[in-house]
Design a protein around this motif. Structure first.
Motif, PDB file in Angstrom:
ATOM      1  N   SER A 157       1.053  -1.313  -0.036  1.00 33.10           N
ATOM      2  CA  SER A 157       0.074  -0.081   0.017  1.00 33.10           C
ATOM      3  C   SER A 157       1.000   1.210  -0.124  1.00 33.10           C
ATOM      4  CB  SER A 157      -0.779   0.109   1.268  1.00 33.10           C
ATOM      5  OG  SER A 157      -1.437   1.311   1.438  1.00 33.10           O
ATOM      6  N   ASP A 158       0.400   2.379  -0.486  1.00 32.18           N
ATOM      7  CA  ASP A 158       0.885   3.643  -0.519  1.00 32.18           C
ATOM      8  C   ASP A 158       0.954   4.296   0.931  1.00 32.18           C
ATOM      9  OD1 ASP A 158      -1.400   4.338  -0.629  1.00 32.18           O
ATOM     10  OD2 ASP A 158      -1.164   5.614  -2.494  1.00 32.18           O
ATOM     11  N   LEU A 159       0.395   3.720   1.951  1.00 31.42           N
ATOM     12  CA  LEU A 159       0.238   4.302   3.129  1.00 31.42           C
ATOM     13  C   LEU A 159       1.474   4.674   3.699  1.00 31.42           C
ATOM     14  CD1 LEU A 159      -1.634   5.010   5.551  1.00 31.42           C
ATOM     15  CD2 LEU A 159      -1.390   2.653   6.414  1.00 31.42           C
ATOM     16  N   LYS A 160       1.804   6.058   4.212  1.00 32.32           N
ATOM     17  CA  LYS A 160       2.805   6.374   5.038  1.00 32.32           C
ATOM     18  C   LYS A 160       2.386   7.742   5.831  1.00 32.32           C
ATOM     19  CE  LYS A 160       6.202   5.246   1.020  1.00 32.32           C
ATOM     20  NZ  LYS A 160       7.277   6.241   0.220  1.00 32.32           N
ATOM     21  N   LEU A 161       3.155   7.636   6.772  1.00 32.61           N
ATOM     22  CA  LEU A 161       2.954   8.552   7.849  1.00 32.61           C
ATOM     23  C   LEU A 161       3.925   9.711   7.527  1.00 32.61           C
ATOM     24  CD1 LEU A 161       2.156   7.093  11.270  1.00 32.61           C
ATOM     25  CD2 LEU A 161       0.595   8.084   9.709  1.00 32.61           C
ATOM     26  N   PRO A 162       3.905  11.169   7.641  1.00 31.70           N
ATOM     27  CA  PRO A 162       4.818  12.047   7.535  1.00 31.70           C
ATOM     28  C   PRO A 162       6.216  11.773   8.433  1.00 31.70           C
ATOM     29  CG  PRO A 162       2.676  13.172   7.743  1.00 31.70           C
ATOM     30  CD  PRO A 162       2.439  11.404   7.880  1.00 31.70           C
ATOM     31  N   PRO A 163       7.221  12.021   8.107  1.00 29.04           N
ATOM     32  CA  PRO A 163       8.391  12.033   8.859  1.00 29.04           C
ATOM     33  C   PRO A 163       8.196  12.790  10.162  1.00 29.04           C
ATOM     34  CG  PRO A 163       9.291  11.911   6.532  1.00 29.04           C
ATOM     35  CD  PRO A 163       7.857  12.181   6.565  1.00 29.04           C
ATOM     36  N   ALA A 164       7.764  14.042   9.990  1.00 25.30           N
ATOM     37  CA  ALA A 164       7.752  15.054  11.053  1.00 25.30           C
ATOM     38  C   ALA A 164       6.766  14.502  12.015  1.00 25.30           C
ATOM     39  CB  ALA A 164       7.147  16.282  10.642  1.00 25.30           C
ATOM     40  N   LEU A 165       5.616  13.756  11.622  1.00 30.80           N
ATOM     41  CA  LEU A 165       4.620  13.089  12.724  1.00 30.80           C
ATOM     42  C   LEU A 165       5.329  12.306  13.341  1.00 30.80           C
ATOM     43  CD1 LEU A 165       2.037  13.026  13.607  1.00 30.80           C
ATOM     44  CD2 LEU A 165       1.051  11.853  11.869  1.00 30.80           C
TER      45      LEU A 165
END
Length: 310
Positions: A21-29
Motif C-alpha cells: 500500500s502507499d500508506l505512509k506517515l509524514p516523517p515529522a509526525l
C-alpha cells in the motif's frame, strides 16, 4: 482473549506495507509522536516517584544495570558462534539494551488489565539502556585495532534524544508532583494510548521493510531473535520476583529484559562499531523480536509474572 487495540494498529501497518500500500506517515509526525511518548512515560514515572522514597530504588537500579550488562554478554556468547565479532557485539548491545515502545505497550496492557506496577520501572527503563551499549563496544574492540571515540559515544548515549526526553520527563514529573501535573494530564495521560496507536501504525510499516532484509541474514539470526526474548524474560521475571516487585513490576521487568533496542543502540553502534553491519542487528531486533513481543511476548510475560507472584 482480544488483542489490545494498539497492537491491532501495528498489524494494520504491517499488513499495509506487506500488501505494498502507499500508506505512509509524514516523517515529522513520526518524530512528534516519539517525542510525546518519551515525555509521557517519563512524566508518569516521575509523578509516581514523588510519592515514593528513593533509598530502595537506588540498589534496585544498580541491580538492573548489572542485569543489562549480563544479558549483553550472554547474547554475545551465543551470537559469536556464527557471526563475526563486530556483528555479534553490536547485535548483543541491542539485546542487552531495551525498547521504549515495547515498554509503552506493556504498560498499556497492564493498565487495560487493571494491574498496577511500581514507579521505579520507568527508572529501570532509563538506566538499562546504557550498560549494554558500553559492553557491546568493549566486546567489539577486544583484540581489534583502532581507538573508540569514547567522548563522542558518551555524548550520543547520554545526551541522545531518547535519554534526554525520558530523564527530563522523569525529573519534571518528580519535581511537579501529582498536583502540579494535573493540568497536563489531559494531554500526557488521556491521549497516551491514541498517540501510541498512531506510532505503532508507523512501526508496522517500518517492520515490514526489515523482514525482507532478514532473509539475507540466515536462519541462525532469525532463531536467535525469536528464542532470546522468552529466555531473557524468564531471567528478568525471576530477578523481579527476588526484588519483591508486584505482579505488574515483574511483568514489566521481564518485558524490558526481553525487548531489544532499535533506536538508541543503532545510533551508538554506528559511531563506536562502524565496521558492524547494521542490517544484522536491525533485522533481528525490529524484524523479529519487536513484533514477537507485541503479539506473543507481552501476554506470555504477564502469565509468567502471575505464576511467579501467586
Amino acid at each position: 482473549m482480544t488483542l489490545d487495540p494498539v497492537v491491532l494498529f501495528f498489524l494494520l501497518g504491517l499488513a499495509a506495507a506487506l500488501a505494498r500500500s502507499d500508506l505512509k506517515l509524514p516523517p515529522a509526525l513520526y518524530e512528534t509522536l516519539s517525542v510525546f511518548l518519551l515525555i509521557a512515560i517519563g512524566l508518569k514515572g516521575g509523578v509516581a516517584l514523588a510519592k515514593l522514597g528513593s533509598a530502595t530504588v537506588l540498589w534496585q537500579a544498580l541491580l538492573v544495570i548489572g542485569l543489562s550488562a549480563l544479558l549483553a554478554l550472554v547474547a554475545f556468547g551465543v551470537l559469536r558462534l556464527r557471526l563475526a565479532r563486530p556483528d555479534a557485539a553490536a547485535t548483543a548491545a541491542h539485546y542487552g539494551s531495551v525498547s521504549v515502545v515495547t515498554f509503552a505497550v506493556a504498560s498499556s496492557y497492564l493498565t487495560r488489565q487493571g494491574i498496577s506496577y511500581e514507579p521505579q520501572l520507568t527508572v529501570f527503563l532509563a538506566v538499562m539502556e546504557m550498560p549494554a551499549l558500553i559492553v557491546g563496544v568493549v566486546l567489539a574492540r577486544l583484540g581489534a585495532q583502532g581507538q573508540v571515540a569514547w567522548g563522542r559515544l558518551a555524548h550520543e548515549v547520554l545526551l541522545g534524544k531518547s535519554m534526554v526526553l525520558l530523564l527530563g520527563g522523569l525529573l519534571i514529573g518528580y519535581l511537579a508532583g501529582p498536583e502540579g501535573m494535573k493540568s497536563l494530564s489531559p494531554l500526557y495521560v488521556d491521549l497516551f494510548k491514541p498517540v501510541l496507536s498512531l506510532f505503532l501504525l508507523e512501526m508496522g510499516l517500518v517492520t515490514a521493510g526489515k523482514l525482507a532484509g532478514l532473509r539475507a541474514q540466515g536462519v541462525f539470526v532469525a532463531l536467535f531473535a525469536l528464542l532470546t526474548p522468552p529466555v531473557f524474560a524468564v531471567v528478568g521475571a525471576l530477578t523481579g520476583q527476588a526484588m519483591g516487585l508486584s505482579t505488574g513490576g515483574v511483568m514489566l521487568l521481564a518485558t524490558l529484559c526481553a525487548s531489544s533496542s532499535y533506536i538508541a543502540a543503532p545510533a551508538a553502534m554506528r559511531i563506536a562499531v562502524p565496521e558492524a553491519n547494521p542490517a544484522v542487528s536491525l533485522a533481528a531486533s525490529l524484524g523479529v523480536t519487536f513484533p514477537f513481543n507485541l503479539l506473543v511476548g507481552i501476554p506470555l510475560y504477564a502469565w509468567l509474572a502471575r505464576t511467579l507472584t501467586v
